[in-house]
Design an enzyme around this catalytic site. Structure first.
Site, short mmCIF file in Angstrom:
data_model
loop_
_atom_site.label_atom_id
_atom_site.label_comp_id
_atom_site.label_asym_id
_atom_site.label_seq_id
_atom_site.Cartn_x
_atom_site.Cartn_y
_atom_site.Cartn_z
N SER A 119 0.82 -1.21 0.00
CA SER A 119 0.00 0.00 0.00
C SER A 119 0.86 1.25 0.00
O SER A 119 1.97 1.26 0.56
CB SER A 119 -0.85 -0.01 1.27
OG SER A 119 -1.47 1.23 1.46
N TYR A 143 -1.72 0.35 10.35
CA TYR A 143 -2.00 -0.42 9.13
C TYR A 143 -0.82 -0.34 8.16
O TYR A 143 -0.32 -1.36 7.66
CB TYR A 143 -3.28 0.12 8.47
CG TYR A 143 -3.42 -0.30 7.04
CD1 TYR A 143 -3.81 -1.59 6.71
CD2 TYR A 143 -3.13 0.60 6.00
CE1 TYR A 143 -3.91 -1.98 5.39
CE2 TYR A 143 -3.24 0.21 4.69
CZ TYR A 143 -3.62 -1.08 4.39
OH TYR A 143 -3.71 -1.47 3.07
N LYS A 147 2.00 -3.27 6.65
CA LYS A 147 2.35 -3.52 5.24
C LYS A 147 3.86 -3.42 5.02
O LYS A 147 4.45 -4.21 4.29
CB LYS A 147 1.61 -2.53 4.34
CG LYS A 147 0.10 -2.72 4.30
CD LYS A 147 -0.29 -3.90 3.43
CE LYS A 147 -1.75 -4.24 3.51
NZ LYS A 147 -2.18 -5.31 2.61
C1 WQD Z 1 -9.76 9.73 -0.17
C2 WQD Z 1 -9.99 11.23 -0.02
C3 WQD Z 1 -10.31 11.89 2.26
C4 WQD Z 1 -14.04 9.61 2.78
C5 WQD Z 1 -6.84 5.06 2.20
C6 WQD Z 1 -5.69 4.51 2.96
C7 WQD Z 1 -4.63 4.06 2.04
C8 WQD Z 1 -5.18 3.11 0.98
C9 WQD Z 1 -6.34 3.71 0.30
C10 WQD Z 1 -5.17 0.76 1.53
C11 WQD Z 1 -9.25 11.85 1.16
C12 WQD Z 1 -11.59 12.11 1.46
C13 WQD Z 1 -12.89 10.18 2.27
C14 WQD Z 1 -15.13 10.46 3.10
C15 WQD Z 1 -13.85 12.35 2.34
N1 WQD Z 1 -5.69 1.91 1.55
N2 WQD Z 1 -12.79 11.53 2.05
N3 WQD Z 1 -15.01 11.81 2.86
O1 WQD Z 1 -7.35 7.95 3.00
O2 WQD Z 1 -6.59 8.50 0.65
O3 WQD Z 1 -6.40 6.19 1.50
O4 WQD Z 1 -7.31 4.10 1.27
O5 WQD Z 1 -4.05 0.46 1.38
O6 WQD Z 1 -3.66 3.44 2.77
O7 WQD Z 1 -5.18 5.52 3.81
O8 WQD Z 1 -8.61 7.04 0.97
O9 WQD Z 1 -10.94 6.91 0.20
O10 WQD Z 1 -10.48 7.24 2.66
O11 WQD Z 1 -10.00 9.11 1.10
O12 WQD Z 1 -13.80 13.58 2.15
O13 WQD Z 1 -16.19 10.02 3.58
O14 WQD Z 1 -11.38 11.43 0.24
O15 WQD Z 1 -10.12 12.93 3.18
O16 WQD Z 1 -8.90 13.16 0.76
P1 WQD Z 1 -7.21 7.54 1.61
P2 WQD Z 1 -10.08 7.49 1.26
#
Ligand code: WQD
Length: 327
Positions: A119, A143, A147
């Site tokens: 990841s 997490y 990894k």
């Molecule tokens: C994306 C963007 C949020 C939800 C995570 C893990 C990463 C990888 C992928 C596995 C960000 C914003 C999100 C919501 C929002 N996982 N958001 N409202 O955090 O970039 O990555 O998943 O390996 O390790 O950290 O993904 O989809 O949660 O967020 O505004 O309800 O959307 O702040 O900018 P993230 P995400």
């Protein structure tokens, strides 16, 4: 090739299974169905209902098949960043102990290749963008730490036991099979696109946008979304690489383009025709403003490009699945 796909009933795993079957590989899925779904299983693949924490069952599966397996693909992990910070024990046991079981079972079963779902979370806060493989690894979450530790175990098992690995560092996996063959929805999603889809089809009232005061063009977080069908193709290419070259690799898998939260919400409104209520709330702890991948290494070594990772394909393929009536 004969492959054992651990976590093959899950969201990414089922896409990998489909891609491997399409390419004519033999597939055995090993999954405990804790988050994987029966509806993600394909009749052409053998299914073993088992748990990676049950070493006896796992090693029997890994050693049992006549002629053995050429590769194990490991996608069986918990992946909720927030949860890993309050319940690290769960992540230690499943992600770390579970992987050690898989590695030991691979040794016993004489399986020579492992493709591992790593990841972008191994990097932590970006020191520069786009993030290439040489970027320092300093995970911000437990997490991400699991990894990174697993990548280190893989290195040792390569050195000591000759198991070649591909550690695939996914950026933000999203979308659904471009041919519409995978239908299982993730339960209680926390990632942005499934949350938006749930709002679009009335499963939740509103989307919370975590902050609009970031140093980005529209103030909302920018991420590198990579289509799950592209990820699946990369797994197949990675297996070809490790098995043909007898060499391990660690590569970033991203689309190399950044999309903001607002851009996604707006595209989803346009494509679904639904209002998708959204409101701005405070920033989520640990979220960087912007994360994008440099995937040059994957282009060069795997001849891989994220061809399906444009915004419209990400949303359209997701919407196709969320729109289907169920139960
Ligand atoms: C994306 C963007 C949020 C939800 C995570 C893990 C990463 C990888 C992928 C596995 C960000 C914003 C999100 C919501 C929002 N996982 N958001 N409202 O955090 O970039 O990555 O998943 O390996 O390790 O950290 O993904 O989809 O949660 O967020 O505004 O309800 O959307 O702040 O900018 P993230 P995400």
């Amino acid at each position: 090739m004969k492959t054992l796909i651990v976590g093959g009933a899950g969201y990414i795993g089922s896409h990998v299974v489909r891609e491997f079957l399409d390419r004519g590989h033999g597939v055995t899925v090993f999954d405990n169905l804790s988050s994987g779904k029966r509806e993600n299983l394909f009749p052409e693949a053998e299914f073993i209902h088992g748990d990676i924490l049950d070493y006896t069952g796992l090693s029997r599966a890994a050693s049992g098949r006549r002629g053995g397996f050429d590769a194990v693909v490991h996608l069986a992990a918990f992946k909720a960043v927030g949860e890993s910070m309050v319940n690290p024990e769960k992540y230690s046991v499943n992600n770390i102990n579970g992987t050690i079981n898989i590695l030991n079972a691979a040794v016993e079963g004489n399986i020579k290749n492992i493709i591992f779902s790593s990841s972008a979370a191994v990097f932590g806060q970006p020191e520069y963008l786009p993030i290439d493989e040489a970027h320092p690894t300093n995970p911000e979450s437990y997490y991400g730490f699991t990894k990174l530790e697993i990548e280190r175990f893989l290195g040792w098992y390569d050195k000591l036991k000759g198991i070649r690995f591909a550690a695939l560092r996914y950026f933000n996996a999203a979308g659904y099979d471009v041919k519409g063959r995978i239908k299982g929805l993730e339960s209680n999603p926390a990632n942005l696109i499934p949350v938006i889809m749930e709002a679009a089809c009335g499963m939740r009232e509103t989307v919370q946008i975590f902050g609009n005061d970031y140093d980005t063009p529209d103030g909302t977080g920018v991420r590198d979304y990579v289509h799950v069908s592209d990820l699946a193709i990369a797994h197949a290419a990675a297996l070809e690489y490790t098995s043909k070259n007898d060499k391990s690799i660690t590569v970033n898998l991203g689309s190399e383009s950044g999309i903001s939260v607002l851009e996604i919400v707006e595209a989803a409104r346009r494509i679904t025709g639904k209002p998708i209520p959204a409101r701005i709330v405070g920033r989520r702890a640990g979220d960087p403003a912007k994360l994008t991948a440099a995937s040059k290494k994957a282009h060069e070594l795997l001849h891989w490009t994220a061809n399906n990772s444009d915004l419209d394909t990400l949303i359209k393929t997701s919407w196709d699945v969320y729109q289907k009536p169920r139960r």
